[in-house]
Design an enzyme around this catalytic site. Structure first.
Site, PDB file in Angstrom:
ATOM      1  CB  SER A 105     -30.902 -57.418  10.955  1.00 41.10           C
ATOM      2  OG  SER A 105     -31.777 -56.350  11.549  1.00 41.10           O
ATOM      3  CG  HIS A 135     -28.309 -59.463   7.867  1.00 43.00           C
ATOM      4  ND1 HIS A 135     -28.001 -60.425   9.170  1.00 43.00           N
ATOM      5  CD2 HIS A 135     -28.454 -58.207   8.408  1.00 43.00           C
ATOM      6  CE1 HIS A 135     -28.139 -59.587  10.220  1.00 43.00           C
ATOM      7  NE2 HIS A 135     -28.376 -58.286   9.738  1.00 43.00           N
ATOM      8  CD  GLU A 189     -26.855 -63.926   8.957  1.00 41.96           C
ATOM      9  OE1 GLU A 189     -26.608 -64.853   9.877  1.00 41.96           O
ATOM     10  OE2 GLU A 189     -27.513 -63.116   8.848  1.00 41.96           O
ATOM     11  CG  ASN A 230     -29.250 -60.845  13.933  1.00 42.11           C
ATOM     12  OD1 ASN A 230     -28.304 -60.508  14.651  1.00 42.11           O
ATOM     13  ND2 ASN A 230     -29.886 -59.631  13.234  1.00 42.11           N
TER      14      ASN A 230
HETATM   15  N1  CAA Z   1     -17.232 -47.475   8.939  1.00 37.86           N
HETATM   16  C1  CAA Z   1     -16.056 -47.331   8.529  1.00 37.86           C
HETATM   17  N2  CAA Z   1     -14.835 -47.368   9.101  1.00 37.86           N
HETATM   18  C2  CAA Z   1     -15.211 -47.507  10.513  1.00 37.86           C
HETATM   19  C3  CAA Z   1     -16.532 -47.079  10.996  1.00 37.86           C
HETATM   20  C4  CAA Z   1     -17.477 -47.305  10.234  1.00 37.86           C
HETATM   21  N3  CAA Z   1     -18.728 -47.534  10.534  1.00 37.86           N
HETATM   22  N4  CAA Z   1     -16.168 -47.550  12.270  1.00 37.86           N
HETATM   23  C5  CAA Z   1     -14.993 -47.220  12.679  1.00 37.86           C
HETATM   24  N5  CAA Z   1     -14.214 -47.364  11.415  1.00 37.86           N
HETATM   25  C6  CAA Z   1     -13.104 -47.200  11.300  1.00 37.86           C
HETATM   26  C7  CAA Z   1     -12.356 -46.097  11.921  1.00 37.86           C
HETATM   27  O1  CAA Z   1     -11.749 -45.131  10.880  1.00 37.86           O
HETATM   28  C8  CAA Z   1     -11.563 -46.666  12.959  1.00 37.86           C
HETATM   29  O2  CAA Z   1     -10.064 -46.170  12.960  1.00 37.86           O
HETATM   30  P1  CAA Z   1      -9.819 -44.639  13.760  1.00 37.86           P
HETATM   31  O3  CAA Z   1     -10.205 -44.822  15.083  1.00 37.86           O
HETATM   32  O4  CAA Z   1      -8.363 -44.795  13.602  1.00 37.86           O
HETATM   33  O5  CAA Z   1     -10.216 -43.824  12.844  1.00 37.86           O
HETATM   34  C9  CAA Z   1     -11.375 -48.005  12.569  1.00 37.86           C
HETATM   35  O6  CAA Z   1     -12.373 -48.450  11.835  1.00 37.86           O
HETATM   36  C10 CAA Z   1     -10.888 -49.081  13.605  1.00 37.86           C
HETATM   37  O7  CAA Z   1     -11.900 -48.667  14.757  1.00 37.86           O
HETATM   38  P2  CAA Z   1     -11.662 -49.331  16.126  1.00 37.86           P
HETATM   39  O8  CAA Z   1     -10.281 -48.913  16.639  1.00 37.86           O
HETATM   40  O9  CAA Z   1     -13.036 -48.860  16.703  1.00 37.86           O
HETATM   41  O10 CAA Z   1     -11.440 -50.898  15.684  1.00 37.86           O
HETATM   42  P3  CAA Z   1     -11.514 -52.130  16.589  1.00 37.86           P
HETATM   43  O11 CAA Z   1     -10.229 -52.788  16.268  1.00 37.86           O
HETATM   44  O12 CAA Z   1     -11.762 -51.614  18.028  1.00 37.86           O
HETATM   45  O13 CAA Z   1     -12.615 -52.866  16.283  1.00 37.86           O
HETATM   46  C11 CAA Z   1     -14.934 -53.432  15.810  1.00 37.86           C
HETATM   47  C12 CAA Z   1     -13.993 -52.190  16.083  1.00 37.86           C
HETATM   48  C13 CAA Z   1     -14.783 -54.021  14.384  1.00 37.86           C
HETATM   49  C14 CAA Z   1     -16.382 -52.773  15.857  1.00 37.86           C
HETATM   50  C15 CAA Z   1     -14.794 -54.659  16.915  1.00 37.86           C
HETATM   51  O14 CAA Z   1     -15.075 -54.047  18.226  1.00 37.86           O
HETATM   52  C16 CAA Z   1     -15.808 -55.617  16.796  1.00 37.86           C
HETATM   53  O15 CAA Z   1     -15.726 -56.653  16.079  1.00 37.86           O
HETATM   54  N6  CAA Z   1     -16.936 -55.419  17.586  1.00 37.86           N
HETATM   55  C17 CAA Z   1     -17.971 -56.336  17.585  1.00 37.86           C
HETATM   56  C18 CAA Z   1     -19.134 -55.806  16.542  1.00 37.86           C
HETATM   57  C19 CAA Z   1     -20.276 -56.656  16.283  1.00 37.86           C
HETATM   58  O16 CAA Z   1     -20.329 -57.691  16.729  1.00 37.86           O
HETATM   59  N7  CAA Z   1     -21.089 -56.246  15.343  1.00 37.86           N
HETATM   60  C20 CAA Z   1     -22.123 -57.007  14.959  1.00 37.86           C
HETATM   61  C21 CAA Z   1     -23.291 -56.366  15.372  1.00 37.86           C
HETATM   62  S1  CAA Z   1     -24.875 -57.170  15.293  1.00 37.86           S
HETATM   63  C22 CAA Z   1     -25.383 -56.874  13.866  1.00 37.86           C
HETATM   64  O17 CAA Z   1     -24.895 -55.989  13.384  1.00 37.86           O
HETATM   65  C23 CAA Z   1     -26.618 -57.649  13.286  1.00 37.86           C
HETATM   66  C24 CAA Z   1     -27.785 -56.714  13.320  1.00 37.86           C
HETATM   67  O18 CAA Z   1     -28.653 -57.240  12.210  1.00 37.86           O
HETATM   68  C25 CAA Z   1     -28.201 -55.738  14.107  1.00 37.86           C
END
Ligand code: CAA
Length: 284
Positions: free
Chosen positions: A121, A142, A154, A192
């Site tokens: 990342s 990514h 990405e 990022n």
């Molecule tokens: N893998 C697979 N399935 C998953 C999971 C995972 N890691 N985590 C959760 N789930 C599933 C679960 O089964 C969950 O269902 P249950 O709770 O019924 O078991 C389902 O997904 C839905 O989970 P949520 O109810 O928590 O879903 P939500 O609608 O609240 O959305 C989210 C969750 C998609 C994370 C949302 O909150 C979101 O978009 N958040 C922002 C995340 C973000 O910005 N990520 C980028 C981070 S930066 C990055 O990654 C870059 C880097 O290089 C560091």
């Protein structure tokens, strides 16, 4: 252009690697997951099985499709077992030396036409590729955390990436059901480059504006439409991962906003890493 990607290797089955392997098997792609020990591999398999079972319970996946997906996953502790993969995605620790060492090993064992992708990342894909004698087959793929849920990938073109490797990685991104975007190997790529300084600003505002963690998160969710608040997000990403990415981007750009806020560094040093350690801004 070489053929379609039918078999993928994923090296490193932590949160990102396991998520990527899950996407692959769900998309019908035979997948070899490599971890340092088979015990760690089995832990990842358990997490993937759990999330796929939840999808069945919620009516998003048929039981038969879930079982077929799980059968597509094989585990190994030997990099040599990735020799017949069409594309390998590296998702190991975010440090240049071990990544370069792994790519040298992959170059030795993989077919010459196999694409070698890194999920880094914040490191330079070009620098990772510079360790091997066939850098044209190296690209960035990514994914975002959590990989199975976040639509973006990405596709990163390094200085010497071939069109063929780049387009094959793009096509795999589509096959995995993602929304791929094409970008270059600049610090932080696209997202990022924007998100890391933005999250750092959010953490600095905690102290400057004397706002509580809960209120800052509520502010960004309800005032800016974020799906989760910045403190929740840093907890999800991992405070160590975020600090490390900030340091890497600061080193490359020398932009003050990239530098990790001292508050986050202190949390990292204290082992408050967010969800994975049970405590960060919140307790889990
Ligand atoms: N893998 C697979 N399935 C998953 C999971 C995972 N890691 N985590 C959760 N789930 C599933 C679960 O089964 C969950 O269902 P249950 O709770 O019924 O078991 C389902 O997904 C839905 O989970 P949520 O109810 O928590 O879903 P939500 O609608 O609240 O959305 C989210 C969750 C998609 C994370 C949302 O909150 C979101 O978009 N958040 C922002 C995340 C973000 O910005 N990520 C980028 C981070 S930066 C990055 O990654 C870059 C880097 O290089 C560091």
């Amino acid at each position: 252009m070489a053929g379609e990607i039918q078999k993928v290797g994923v090296v490193g089955l932590g949160a990102m690697g396991a998520g990527i392997a899950q996407l692959c098997v769900e998309a019908g792609v035979d997948t070899v997951g490599r971890e340092v020990t088979l015990e760690l591999g089995e832990k990842a398999r358990g997490r993937i099985a759990h999330f796929l079972t939840r999808k069945v319970e919620k009516g998003q996946l048929q039981q038969g499709a879930r079982d077929a997906a799980m059968e597509r996953l094989t585990l190994t502790s030997e990099v040599g077992d990735l020799g017949d993969c069409d594309l390998v995605i590296e998702a190991i620790v975010e440090d240049l030396a071990p990544k370069q060492e792994l790519f040298r090993e992959l170059e030795r064992v993989c077919r010459p036409d196999a694409v070698l992708a890194t999920n880094t990342s914040a490191l330079s894909v070009t620098e990772i590729a510079s360790a091997i004698s066939t850098p044209e087959r190296v690209v960035g793929m990514h994914f975002f955390n959590p990989a199975p849920l976040m639509p973006l990938v990405e596709i990163v073109r390094a200085e010497l990436s071939s069109d063929d490797a780049f387009e094959r990685a793009y096509t795999l991104g589509e096959k995995l059901g993602k929304h791929p975007i094409r970008c270059f190997d600049t610090p932080g790529f696209v997202v990022n480059r924007v998100l890391i300084p933005l999250l750092n600003d959010c953490i600095r505002v905690l102290d400057e504006a004397r706002v509580s963690v809960e209120d800052l998160d509520a502010g960004m969710k309800h005032g800016a439409g974020w799906p989760m608040g910045p403190c929740e997000l840093v907890d999800l990403v991992g405070i160590d991962v975020h600090v490390h990415a900030s340091e890497a981007l600061y080193e490359k750009t020398r932009e003050q906003r990239m530098a990790p806020p001292p508050r986050l560094v202190a949390m990292r040093n204290a082992g408050l890493l967010g969800r994975k350690s049970g405590r960060g801004f919140y307790t889990y």
